[in-house]
Design an enzyme around this catalytic site. Structure first.
Site, PDB file in Angstrom:
ATOM      1  CB  CYS A 224      -0.634  -7.741   4.402  1.00  0.00           C
ATOM      2  SG  CYS A 224      -1.734  -7.452   3.343  1.00  0.00           S
TER       3      CYS A 224
ATOM      4  CD  GLU B 213      -3.179  -1.218   2.243  1.00  0.00           C
ATOM      5  OE1 GLU B 213      -2.985  -0.140   2.972  1.00  0.00           O
ATOM      6  OE2 GLU B 213      -3.617  -2.221   2.357  1.00  0.00           O
TER       7      GLU B 213
ATOM      8  N   GLY C 249      11.486   1.011  14.828  1.00  0.00           N
ATOM      9  CA  GLY C 249      10.352   1.905  15.006  1.00  0.00           C
ATOM     10  C   GLY C 249       9.490   1.460  16.016  1.00  0.00           C
TER      11      GLY C 249
END
Ligand code: NAD
Length: 436
Positions: free
Chosen positions: A263, A158, A256
């Site tokens: 997904c 995406e 992070g």
């Protein structure tokens, strides 16, 4: 040669697949049971934010290569090739929920009046193609019809979905039928990429293991980031030194707040279940998931450490989407982190360049949404970065400092250099890096 292609399930993957096949010259009809979505798509109104998708859809509608319908019967009438792109979410027990696939294959079997190639593009457990074939044969009305099942997993990301579809790293085609293989290679012939033609089960497995390996890299680097914090090493330096080794590679080594989206979380969960069902020890996979879950807690603790008591404080959140260039907030770390802060009595103001409408569906009026990042900073006790949008990387730090009550930034995406932030007078904390 132009082929007639039907896409069933016009969500993220279905719409991108349909628009891209139309773009490379095929005649595509996209089907979805959501009538409102289809009505809008016919007018060129796109349900998701994805760079270049709107332009591609509008262009191919005009060229009459892309059409939409909510009727499977109408959608499959003229096509030989049918892509199944419906959702396969996780059930409470961890298994993939294949109910949408079951509904679709039953309809295809009952409504088909000619032989078809059924392409499984949705992410499904190994051996699903076998199950689809059995059910197509069981439910078909005309017993003379032949269905060939192909696995063609999708690897698009995406945020760069169009590019990923048109310029993929590889195209995987799993089939045990020579004619279907020939047709699949032909519809993808204008896309230059290595094409792996393999058996059905290997193709299905390639998708799961690829996503699992990506999640493994993310959890691995987050685990190392915690070691960096204890030892005083710098995760950016460590990742660079590791990633330059070609056997390891630089990508997906950014520490992070962990992976999210529609997904990786669901595919890792489903793969753990698949592996356990085969009687194989799934400890490695469970660790990937546990580290990812803990990373959000680890970051929350940083917010608490920076603010002291979070109750009654106002935190400005920058970024709601699970990653930049998408409005997808499914399983986004932002959702967990904001909910935990709300639970602790924190007031939240948030901004995201494109995901506010999606986030509003989750939080309603529980949080305030701002028009821009400076409105978020105004009078906030701290600024928390949850998505690494370019807009945030380029923010006017002087202005931000003046707007914040105290110059505190807690950065879950390592957007800034800690030394520079210290020099600019910020109390800055991030992941796996020494802050002064
Ligand atoms: P999505 O939820 O965005 O879209 C699914 C669509 O299918 C929806 O529009 C829904 O209305 C439609 N649908 C469901 N049942 C239907 C039926 N019976 N008839 C017609 N339409 C029906 O899902 P998505 O993100 O596009 O994912 C689809 C599949 O692709 C999943 O298996 C996913 O794991 C896989 N995948 C997703 C991505 C991604 O980045 N989103 C990438 C690779 C693979």
């Amino acid at each position: 040669m132009q082929r007639k292609i039907t896409i069933i399930g016009t969500g993220y993957v279905g719409l991108v697949t349909g628009a891209c096949f139309a773009e490379i010259g095929h005649k595509v009809v996209c089907v979805d049971r959501d009538k409102e979505k289809i009505k809008n798509l016919k007018k060129g109104i796109i349900p998701i934010y994805e760079p270049y998708l709107k332009e591609l859809v509008s262009k191919n509608i005009k060229k009459k290569r892309l059409n939409f319908t909510s009727s499977i019967k109408e959608g499959i009438k003229e096509s030989k090739i049918i892509f199944i792109c419906v959702g396969t979410p996780t059930r409470i027990d961890g298994n993939s929920d294949l109910s949408s696939i079951e509904v679709v294959i039953r309809e295809i079997a009952q409504l088909s009046i000619s032989n078809k190639i059924i392409v499984e593009k949705s992410t499904v457990p190994v051996k699903t193609a076998e199950y689809i074939k059995k059910n197509l044969d069981l439910y078909k009305k005309n017993k003379k019809l032949k269905f060939s099942v192909v696995s063609n997993p999708e690897f698009l990301r995406e945020g760069s979905a169009i590019k990923d579809f048109l310029k993929p790293d590889r195209i995987v085609i799993g089939t045990e039928d020579d004619k279907a293989k020939e047709i699949m290679l032909e519809i993808y012939s204008s896309i230059k990429a290595p094409k792996i033609v393999t058996d059905l089960k290997s193709a299905e497995l390639i998708k799961y293991v690829s996503n699992t390996f990506l999640a493994l890299k993310i959890s691995f680097i987050n685990f190392i980031a915690q070691i960096c914090e204890k030892t005083g090493a710098d995760i950016k330096e460590v990742a660079l030194g590791m990633g330059l080794d070609k056997r390891i590679g630089k990508l997906f080594l950014e520490a992070g707040i962990g992976y999210g989206g529609s997904c990786l979380p669901k595919d890792i969960k489903a793969f753990i279940r698949i592996v356990r069902d085969f009687g194989i020890d799934a400890t490695l996979l469970e660790s990937i998931e546990n580290i990812n879950k803990n990373q959000r807690e680890f970051f929350l603790q940083k917010i608490k450490d920076s603010l002291g008591n979070v109750s009654g404080k106002t935190v400005g959140i920058l970024g709601l989407a699970f990653k930049p260039n998408t409005d997808d907030v499914r399983e986004a770390p932002s959702v967990t982190i904001i909910n935990k802060l709300l639970g602790a009595g924190t007031k939240i103001k948030a901004y995201d360049p494109v995901a506010i409408d999606q986030a509003r569906k989750i939080f309603g009026k529980k949080i305030k949404f701002a028009k821009n990042l400076y409105e978020v900073a105004q009078n906030a006790d701290a600024l928390v970065i949850l998505t690494e949008w370019n807009e945030f990387k380029n923010m006017d730090l002087r202005k931000i400092k003046k707007l914040l009550k105290l110059p505190k930034i807690i950065d879950g995406r390592n957007v800034f250099d800690p030394a520079k932030m210290a020099r600019s007078g910020f109390n800055y904390s991030c992941i796996g890096r020494k802050t002064i």
